[in-house]
Design a protein around this motif. Structure first.
Motif, short mmCIF file in Angstrom:
data_model
loop_
_atom_site.label_atom_id
_atom_site.label_comp_id
_atom_site.label_asym_id
_atom_site.label_seq_id
_atom_site.Cartn_x
_atom_site.Cartn_y
_atom_site.Cartn_z
N LEU A 8 -3.07 -2.00 -17.27
CA LEU A 8 -3.10 -1.45 -15.91
C LEU A 8 -3.72 -2.34 -14.84
O LEU A 8 -3.28 -2.64 -13.79
CB LEU A 8 -3.85 -0.16 -16.03
N PHE A 12 -1.93 -4.52 -11.77
CA PHE A 12 -2.17 -4.19 -10.36
C PHE A 12 -2.37 -5.72 -9.73
O PHE A 12 -2.11 -5.91 -8.58
CB PHE A 12 -3.50 -3.29 -10.31
N LEU A 43 -6.29 0.26 -2.29
CA LEU A 43 -5.40 0.83 -3.46
C LEU A 43 -5.72 0.61 -4.88
O LEU A 43 -5.68 1.55 -5.56
CB LEU A 43 -4.00 -0.06 -3.32
N ILE A 47 -6.45 4.00 -6.87
CA ILE A 47 -5.31 4.32 -7.82
C ILE A 47 -5.74 4.04 -9.43
O ILE A 47 -5.27 4.80 -9.99
CB ILE A 47 -3.99 3.60 -7.42
N ILE A 48 -6.51 2.93 -9.56
CA ILE A 48 -6.63 2.69 -11.19
C ILE A 48 -8.25 3.02 -11.30
O ILE A 48 -8.69 2.55 -12.41
CB ILE A 48 -6.19 1.41 -11.67
N ILE A 168 -2.90 3.69 5.54
CA ILE A 168 -1.82 3.46 4.64
C ILE A 168 -2.16 3.65 3.15
O ILE A 168 -1.71 4.40 2.33
CB ILE A 168 -1.24 1.96 5.03
N ALA A 172 -0.56 6.10 0.25
CA ALA A 172 -0.03 5.53 -0.99
C ALA A 172 -0.80 6.09 -2.25
O ALA A 172 -0.31 6.60 -3.10
CB ALA A 172 0.04 3.97 -0.93
N ALA A 175 0.06 9.70 -2.78
CA ALA A 175 1.63 9.80 -3.37
C ALA A 175 1.32 9.46 -4.60
O ALA A 175 2.16 10.12 -5.61
CB ALA A 175 2.40 8.62 -2.69
N VAL A 176 0.61 8.37 -5.18
CA VAL A 176 0.52 7.93 -6.93
C VAL A 176 -0.16 9.05 -7.52
O VAL A 176 0.00 9.54 -8.42
CB VAL A 176 0.19 6.71 -6.99
N GLY A 179 2.19 11.61 -8.28
CA GLY A 179 3.44 11.46 -9.08
C GLY A 179 2.91 10.94 -10.24
O GLY A 179 3.68 11.03 -11.26
N TYR A 180 1.64 10.09 -10.58
CA TYR A 180 1.31 9.52 -11.82
C TYR A 180 -0.23 9.22 -11.77
O TYR A 180 -0.49 8.27 -11.48
CB TYR A 180 2.37 8.24 -11.97
N GLY B 176 4.10 3.49 -2.51
CA GLY B 176 3.98 4.68 -3.47
C GLY B 176 4.91 4.34 -4.66
O GLY B 176 4.27 4.25 -5.85
N ILE B 180 4.02 3.36 -8.36
CA ILE B 180 4.24 4.43 -9.66
C ILE B 180 5.10 3.55 -10.65
O ILE B 180 4.87 3.59 -11.84
CB ILE B 180 4.73 5.61 -9.00
N LEU B 183 3.21 1.07 -12.62
CA LEU B 183 2.36 1.31 -13.52
C LEU B 183 2.88 2.14 -14.64
O LEU B 183 2.24 2.31 -15.54
CB LEU B 183 1.37 2.17 -12.85
N ALA B 186 2.98 0.50 -17.89
CA ALA B 186 1.76 0.18 -18.69
C ALA B 186 1.43 0.70 -20.14
O ALA B 186 1.36 -0.11 -20.92
CB ALA B 186 0.68 0.65 -17.64
#
Lengths: 187, 201
Positions: A8, A12, A43, A47-48, A168, A172, A175-176, A179-180, B176, B180, B183, B186
């Protein structure tokens, strides 16, 4: 650190490098164009998460150090790391960690969209702007000899653009998340 | 897309191993801060400049690589001139440019493979602290380089998809889906790595 964490982070880092290839976006009324790359700190953290986000940026710094032009505008090499803006680049690692740490604490599944967005925005501003500037400005002042108050005043010109980036990044990241989801707190 | 900043050659700098070069760069950078004679600094700047050119990088390419950093330095010099004495400004700028030339010379004269070996060695203390395995570093960096072209391609595809639907390109709209879709790979990649026992666990 599991293999998945490693992958991951590496993916990234690759995303951050690709963001650096994009042409900078000029924003009306602002003197400084927005490069997508510095948004990556926010981000990555949001995100991670803290550990993997910091690892993603550490990998980027290693790639710069070994002489690959991975920064926006095709910059790379030891001269960038030792130059006047080197502090910002090292600051990205800590900034991504702090952003991730705050995002893990503030954002949870099941919160309302507004709460999640507020959490991501606060994390992005503190980690992606505050921490990065705290590392970058003293370095700039020490290396280039410019008095610190002048560096501080000059940096203010970048703040509006950075706030746009934080917004921004917040969109994002949300959104992630929907979604995930990947933040370790929920993994 | 990602071409290394290494320049092929057989100069003196090319033949010195990477670790002494990095050590010399550090010592030189620190030593510069104790010199404040403009003449001495100018001599050092000329020397490091010549050293940079001796790697065979060529004058125009050599300057092109340093242009963004030199531009930043020129900008800071203009600000310093307003706030400090001309002599102080001159000294700090000479120092900075001399160091940049040397750093760029080390970058130009060292291959990525040599650098990677040094970085892996330098990561050994981290391994002892239990933070990460030094060998993982090479694996992770290999993954990054492997996926940069693929993600760039994915970005192009997303741009075309937006264009085909008449939606104007906007970064915030694209991030986004790009993140997605990237990742999501992954897990598959991690499984493939573990299945091959690459990390030796």
């Amino acid at each position: 650190m599991t293999t998945r964490d490693l992958v991951l982070a590496a993916l990234f880092t690759a995303i951050i490098i690709v963001l650096g290839f994009l042409p900078p976006v000029p924003i009306p009324l602002l003197p400084v164009p927005i490069t997508a790359q510095s948004m990556g700190v926010m981000l990555a953290g949001c995100i991670i998460g803290a550990k993997r986000g910091a690892l993603a940026y550490a990998l980027l710094v290693v790639l710069v150090a070994v002489g690959l032009p991975v920064l926006s505008g095709g910059r790379g090499g030891l001269n960038v790391l030792m130059g006047p803006t080197g502090g910002y680049i090292f600051g990205w690692i800590i900034g991504a960690f702090v952003t991730g740490f705050l995002a893990e604490k503030l954002v949870r599944e099941g919160q309302s969209a507004t709460k999640q967005m507020a959490g991501f925005f606060v994390a992005s501003v503190v980690g992606g702007i505050g921490v990065v500037y705290l590392c970058g400005m003293p370095w700039l002042s020490a290396v280039a000899g410019t008095p610190f108050p002048a560096v501080l005043t000059g940096s203010l010109a970048f703040i509006p653009g950075d706030l746009v980036k934080a917004a921004i990044a917040t969109l994002a990241a949300r959104a992630v998340t929907v979604g995930y989801p990947l933040l370790p707190a929920r993994a | 897309m990602l071409t290394s900043l290494h320049v092929e050659g057989k100069s003196l700098l090319h033949r010195i191993p990477v670790k002494p070069k990095l050590f010399a760069l550090m010592v030189f950078g620190l030593a510069l801060y104790f010199v404040d004679q403009p003449l001495v600094l100018t001599a050092m700047l000329v020397a490091t400049g010549l050293l940079y050119l001796s790697t065979g990088v060529g004058l125009s390419e050599g300057l092109r690589r340093l242009r963004p950093v030199l531009f930043t330095i020129a900008f800071l010099a203009a600000i310093n001139l307003l706030l400090l004495s001309p002599e102080e400004t001159l000294v700090t700028m000479l120092r900075l440019v001399a160091m940049l030339f040397l750093a760029a010379a080390v970058t130009a004269s060292t291959t990525i493979a040599d650098f990677m070996a040094a970085v892996t060695d330098l990561a050994r203390p981290l391994e002892r602290l239990g933070l990460m395995k030094a060998a993982d570093l090479g694996l992770a960096l290999g993954l990054v380089l492997r996926f940069v072209p693929e993600i760039a391609q994915r970005h192009e595809a997303l741009k075309e998809a937006h264009a085909a639907r008449g939606i104007p390109f906007k970064l915030s709209r694209m991030l986004g889906p790009l993140i997605i879709s990237t990742l999501k790979d992954a897990d598959r990649i991690a499984e493939a790595i573990d299945a091959r026992g690459i990390r030796g666990q």
